[in-house]
Design a protein around this motif. Structure first.
Motif, short mmCIF file in Angstrom:
data_model
loop_
_atom_site.label_atom_id
_atom_site.label_comp_id
_atom_site.label_asym_id
_atom_site.label_seq_id
_atom_site.Cartn_x
_atom_site.Cartn_y
_atom_site.Cartn_z
N UNK A 65 34.59 22.89 3.16
CA UNK A 65 35.30 22.39 4.34
C UNK A 65 34.80 22.96 5.67
N UNK A 66 34.28 24.19 5.73
CA UNK A 66 33.67 24.61 7.01
C UNK A 66 32.55 23.66 7.45
N UNK B 137 36.13 25.90 11.61
CA UNK B 137 35.08 26.27 10.65
C UNK B 137 35.07 27.78 10.41
N UNK B 138 35.23 28.56 11.48
CA UNK B 138 35.24 30.02 11.35
C UNK B 138 36.42 30.49 10.50
N UNK C 3 36.38 32.37 6.74
CA UNK C 3 37.07 33.62 6.38
C UNK C 3 37.92 33.42 5.11
N UNK C 4 38.42 32.20 4.93
CA UNK C 4 39.23 31.90 3.75
C UNK C 4 38.38 32.01 2.48
N UNK C 5 37.09 31.66 2.60
CA UNK C 5 36.21 31.69 1.43
C UNK C 5 35.11 32.75 1.61
N UNK C 6 35.48 33.85 2.22
CA UNK C 6 34.49 34.88 2.57
C UNK C 6 33.80 35.48 1.35
N UNK D 190 28.04 28.62 2.89
CA UNK D 190 28.37 29.63 3.90
C UNK D 190 27.20 29.82 4.86
N UNK D 191 25.98 29.94 4.29
CA UNK D 191 24.78 30.17 5.12
C UNK D 191 24.54 29.02 6.09
N UNK D 192 24.69 27.80 5.58
CA UNK D 192 24.43 26.62 6.42
C UNK D 192 25.45 26.53 7.56
#
Length: 383
Positions: free
Chosen positions: A285-286, A312-313, A317-320, A327-329
């Motif tokens: 979702x980010x 997005x930020x 954090x929700x899926x840190x 995450x990288x993209x």
């Protein structure tokens, strides 16, 4: 007695003792080859290989010494099939292939996966349904990573022909879209069409060229589902149990962006957010938030773009704990497109390097190199 023989071999220079690991090794490859040549070819050598492999598999399974399994599967793949159980050998090949792939040793992994497939009887292979599904999925993905697109498609065809549910096809569908997009001259448009076709199988239909009215309907649908709550409320929703459809949506947006089909990417991202109100959110979702924010940034609507950047930020954090390719993209896109508007470039350096490092681990070197090139390009612009 064995210890005495080993010590004698060390004293004569045939073996060496590695004190750190407590293991013995041949002093030179030629010595190993010469020792091996003393075993007569044929049945005696084959039986010796099977005995060595059996011992290594037993020891390696409980001691977690991965090299033992690698050596064992090499021996077993080298002897006639009458000495082994084809199903057990196929499973061992898959097990060791997964270990190799986890270390990015894809060339070694694909040989093991092909050997595993070769162990299976064509008529009865899919009686071991879940094992075959896993084996062929790993084979398709590994062939794709190595650029063997025709072989990847062959493995995918095998899966799609034998899979009994849409859920069991999702990984093959995902690899198929990527394969169609990358093979030959990189036909991204074909990848988009296939992703749209697959989405339709899930009951989610999109036009190839959405109109402004289509986008307006999606936005209204999302607002209705949110019930006038702020967009950031999405980050508080539960995590969806099965994000197969979101995986396809994410890939569809990626190739829509490659074909400069901004409206399609926007419509799919809005649909994903609307569905999240009833199904929950996932680690993808980010990216959907960025798909909505980046076009606004291009149009100069910075305030609205920043709303999606904040979303997005918050979602990241929700899926840190799941710092993978997604995450990288997202991290890279955040700092390359929107966050730079409100903070010095130097504040993004660490984020750029982290996204490049993670991409190297999870998305192979091409994606990592692309990010590094883009980072340098952006840096020049902020000198």
């Amino acid at each position: 007695e064995l210890s005495r023989y080993l010590k004698r071999a060390v004293s004569e220079g045939l073996l060496r003792y590695v004190s750190i690991s407590g293991k013995y090794a041949f002093a030179h490859d030629r010595i190993q080859e010469a020792a091996y040549s003393y075993v007569p070819q044929g049945e005696d050598r084959d039986q010796l290989r099977v005995q060595i492999a059996t011992l290594l598999v037993d020891r390696g399974s409980y001691s977690r010494e991965e090299w033992m399994l690698s050596v064992a599967v090499h021996h077993l793949n080298s002897v006639p099939t009458r000495y082994t159980s084809p199903n057990d050998l196929a499973r061992l090949n898959l097990r060791v292939a997964k270990l190799a792939a986890s270390k990015a040793a894809f060339s070694q992994a694909v040989k093991l996966l092909r050997a595993g497939v070769a162990c299976l009887a064509k008529d009865t292979a899919w009686e071991n349904y879940h094992f075959c599904l896993e084996l062929f999925n790993h084979l398709a993905e590994t062939e794709y990573f190595l650029g063997n697109y025709d072989l990847a498609e062959a493995a995918i065809d095998e899966i799609l022909e034998n899979a009994v549910s849409l859920q069991d096809k999702v990984t093959a569908h995902f690899t198929l879209v990527k394969t169609l997009g990358e093979k030959g001259s990189r036909n991204y448009a074909l990848a988009v069409e296939k992703a749209l076709e697959i989405s339709k199988e899930y009951g989610q239909e999109f036009p190839l060229a959405p109109s402004k009215s289509d986008l307006l309907r999606e936005r209204i649908g999302l607002q209705t589902k949110l019930r006038n709550r702020p967009l950031v409320t999405l980050a508080t929703f539960p995590v969806m149990q099965d994000d197969s459809l979101m995986k396809i949506f994410d890939l569809l947006c990626t190739y829509a962006d490659f074909t400069q089909n901004e409206r399609l990417s926007t419509m799919v991202s809005l649909r994903a957010m609307r569905l999240s109100c009833s199904k929950g959110i996932s680690k993808r979702f980010p990216q959907f938030a960025m798909n909505l924010g980046v076009p606004l940034r291009r149009k100069g609507k910075f305030k609205k773009a920043y709303i999606y950047a904040n979303l997005a930020t918050t979602l990241m954090h929700r899926f840190e704990e799941e710092k993978g390719a997604e995450y990288a993209k997202t991290l890279f896109r955040l700092h390359a497109s929107i966050l730079q508007l409100r903070q010095p470039f130097e504040d993004s350096l660490e984020a750029f390097l982290e996204s490049q490092r993670i991409s190297f681990l999870f998305e192979f070197r091409m994606s990592s190199a692309t990010m590094l090139y883009s980072f340098c390009y952006i840096a020049v612009g902020f000198r």
